[in-house]
Design a protein around this motif. Sequence first.
Motif, PDB file in Angstrom:
ATOM      1  N   ARG A   1     -15.342   8.456  -5.987  1.00  0.00           N
ATOM      2  CA  ARG A   1     -15.672   7.279  -5.177  1.00  0.00           C
ATOM      3  C   ARG A   1     -14.860   7.254  -3.890  1.00  0.00           C
ATOM      4  NH1 ARG A   1     -15.783   5.717 -10.471  1.00  0.00           N
ATOM      5  NH2 ARG A   1     -17.703   4.734 -11.235  1.00  0.00           N
ATOM      6  N   ALA A   2     -13.591   7.613  -3.991  1.00  0.00           N
ATOM      7  CA  ALA A   2     -12.758   7.666  -2.791  1.00  0.00           C
ATOM      8  C   ALA A   2     -13.265   8.746  -1.836  1.00  0.00           C
ATOM      9  CB  ALA A   2     -11.304   7.927  -3.167  1.00  0.00           C
ATOM     10  N   ALA A   3     -13.667   9.890  -2.386  1.00  0.00           N
ATOM     11  CA  ALA A   3     -14.207  10.976  -1.555  1.00  0.00           C
ATOM     12  C   ALA A   3     -15.490  10.536  -0.858  1.00  0.00           C
ATOM     13  CB  ALA A   3     -14.462  12.207  -2.425  1.00  0.00           C
ATOM     14  N   ARG A   4     -16.346   9.831  -1.587  1.00  0.00           N
ATOM     15  CA  ARG A   4     -17.588   9.319  -1.002  1.00  0.00           C
ATOM     16  C   ARG A   4     -17.277   8.347   0.137  1.00  0.00           C
ATOM     17  NH1 ARG A   4     -22.696   7.680  -3.184  1.00  0.00           N
ATOM     18  NH2 ARG A   4     -23.901   6.803  -1.466  1.00  0.00           N
ATOM     19  N   ALA A   5     -16.298   7.485  -0.074  1.00  0.00           N
ATOM     20  CA  ALA A   5     -15.943   6.514   0.955  1.00  0.00           C
ATOM     21  C   ALA A   5     -15.433   7.201   2.219  1.00  0.00           C
ATOM     22  CB  ALA A   5     -14.888   5.552   0.407  1.00  0.00           C
TER      23      ALA A   5
ATOM     24  N   SER B   1     -14.248  -0.741   4.894  1.00  0.00           N
ATOM     25  CA  SER B   1     -15.365   0.200   4.718  1.00  0.00           C
ATOM     26  C   SER B   1     -15.338   0.636   3.264  1.00  0.00           C
ATOM     27  CB  SER B   1     -15.186   1.414   5.641  1.00  0.00           C
ATOM     28  OG  SER B   1     -16.205   2.360   5.400  1.00  0.00           O
ATOM     29  N   MET B   2     -16.382   0.281   2.535  1.00  0.00           N
ATOM     30  CA  MET B   2     -16.368   0.488   1.090  1.00  0.00           C
ATOM     31  C   MET B   2     -17.639   1.201   0.639  1.00  0.00           C
ATOM     32  SD  MET B   2     -15.588  -2.414  -1.846  1.00  0.00           S
ATOM     33  CE  MET B   2     -14.068  -2.949  -1.081  1.00  0.00           C
ATOM     34  N   SER B   3     -17.486   2.125  -0.291  1.00  0.00           N
ATOM     35  CA  SER B   3     -18.615   2.877  -0.852  1.00  0.00           C
ATOM     36  C   SER B   3     -18.445   2.956  -2.357  1.00  0.00           C
ATOM     37  CB  SER B   3     -18.689   4.300  -0.273  1.00  0.00           C
ATOM     38  OG  SER B   3     -18.786   4.279   1.137  1.00  0.00           O
ATOM     39  N   HIS B   4     -19.580   3.165  -3.053  1.00  0.00           N
ATOM     40  CA  HIS B   4     -19.536   3.287  -4.497  1.00  0.00           C
ATOM     41  C   HIS B   4     -20.202   4.597  -4.894  1.00  0.00           C
ATOM     42  CE1 HIS B   4     -19.609   2.300  -8.720  1.00  0.00           C
ATOM     43  NE2 HIS B   4     -20.916   2.451  -8.754  1.00  0.00           N
TER      44      HIS B   4
ATOM     45  N   LEU C   1      -6.512   3.011   7.435  1.00  0.00           N
ATOM     46  CA  LEU C   1      -5.811   3.349   6.206  1.00  0.00           C
ATOM     47  C   LEU C   1      -6.837   3.753   5.147  1.00  0.00           C
ATOM     48  CD1 LEU C   1      -2.932   3.217   4.854  1.00  0.00           C
ATOM     49  CD2 LEU C   1      -3.644   0.981   3.963  1.00  0.00           C
ATOM     50  N   ILE C   2      -6.674   4.939   4.573  1.00  0.00           N
ATOM     51  CA  ILE C   2      -7.546   5.401   3.488  1.00  0.00           C
ATOM     52  C   ILE C   2      -6.834   5.160   2.167  1.00  0.00           C
ATOM     53  CG2 ILE C   2      -8.679   7.381   2.413  1.00  0.00           C
ATOM     54  CD1 ILE C   2      -8.869   8.655   5.189  1.00  0.00           C
ATOM     55  N   ALA C   3      -7.438   4.332   1.295  1.00  0.00           N
ATOM     56  CA  ALA C   3      -6.890   4.116  -0.043  1.00  0.00           C
ATOM     57  C   ALA C   3      -7.375   5.269  -0.920  1.00  0.00           C
ATOM     58  CB  ALA C   3      -7.359   2.767  -0.592  1.00  0.00           C
ATOM     59  N   TRP C   4      -6.497   6.218  -1.178  1.00  0.00           N
ATOM     60  CA  TRP C   4      -6.889   7.495  -1.792  1.00  0.00           C
ATOM     61  C   TRP C   4      -6.315   7.648  -3.196  1.00  0.00           C
ATOM     62  CZ3 TRP C   4     -10.390  11.093  -1.054  1.00  0.00           C
ATOM     63  CH2 TRP C   4     -10.254  12.338  -1.674  1.00  0.00           C
ATOM     64  N   ASP C   5      -7.194   7.900  -4.167  1.00  0.00           N
ATOM     65  CA  ASP C   5      -6.737   8.206  -5.522  1.00  0.00           C
ATOM     66  C   ASP C   5      -7.338   9.514  -6.037  1.00  0.00           C
ATOM     67  OD1 ASP C   5      -9.363   7.537  -5.963  1.00  0.00           O
ATOM     68  OD2 ASP C   5      -8.960   5.868  -7.329  1.00  0.00           O
ATOM     69  N   GLY C   6      -7.964  10.280  -5.139  1.00  0.00           N
ATOM     70  CA  GLY C   6      -8.512  11.574  -5.518  1.00  0.00           C
ATOM     71  C   GLY C   6      -9.815  11.506  -6.276  1.00  0.00           C
ATOM     72  N   SER C   7     -10.409  10.333  -6.436  1.00  0.00           N
ATOM     73  CA  SER C   7     -11.628  10.174  -7.229  1.00  0.00           C
ATOM     74  C   SER C   7     -12.877  10.490  -6.411  1.00  0.00           C
ATOM     75  CB  SER C   7     -11.730   8.734  -7.739  1.00  0.00           C
ATOM     76  OG  SER C   7     -11.943   7.839  -6.660  1.00  0.00           O
TER      77      SER C   7
END
Length: 280
Positions: free
Chosen positions: A168-172, A277-280, A160-166
């Motif tokens: 940070r989400a793109a990097r993750a 799986s988390m990225s900043h 599951l990808i938690a996507w908000d278009g940001s």
Amino acid sequence: MFEAIKNILVSLTEEGRNESTTALPFALFLAETAGAHLTIHAASLRLKLPSAMVSRMAARLVAEENRRLAALADRLASEAQREAGLSGVSCSIEIPHLPYADLRATLISQARVHDLAIFDAQESLLMPDSGLIEATLFESGRPILIVPNDHAAVLPKRVLIAWDGSARAARAVADALPFLKAAEVVEVFTIVGEKDLSNSVPGAELAPRLAHHGIKVTVKDRPLMRGGNVSDTLRDQIGLSRADMIVMGAYVHSRLQEWILGGLTRSMLVGSPVIVSMSH
């Protein structure tokens, strides 16, 4: 699929509480699958007395505890190295016995030269390991994986990808591509009504780009659950999607002496039911 992952760091901190680890079996499995080198960071926290003006008995007790923790870390490293040898995984061992600030700096430095850092999930953000996870996430520039306590050493099948278009989400998403390619199903999930997404890239725009990688993708938009709790809505969707991994960007609201974590980031760092799986 895992050509981009050739250097994996797994962090194990010996706290003397007879803790079990699922991060190590998963890291060994992933290193074997990817043909990657595994660095086992088996650390122990060196206790320091707050003042030189303490009794000899207190100093002796602290010294004994430091020796005990260092010995436990040595044993943990030896057992991990033996397991790596049985798995045919190339590995190196780091066994730092340092005060917290030095241990934190050492782990961040190690993570920066690895493709991925793997940690055991923590029961509370007050645990020493939780601070090390946060520091690695926000200061290493590398993605992290957090493995739940009961997770088997297998690749995630439903992500599951938690996507908000940001950004940070793109990097993750970019950091998690090897896992997305290996998954059977990937769902791009957006919570509607939690924030203004009018100027963000919608999940429907991300899906075809992932499909170009050969990834089977679905898209789901969903309003906040009653009560407006983002974490509860995301956890509910994890169950509905039968996901065994979530990919998400990490957020902070401000930065003073310490990070003030975003509520969703805090929720997923502790007690997530699936691999994070988390990225900043």
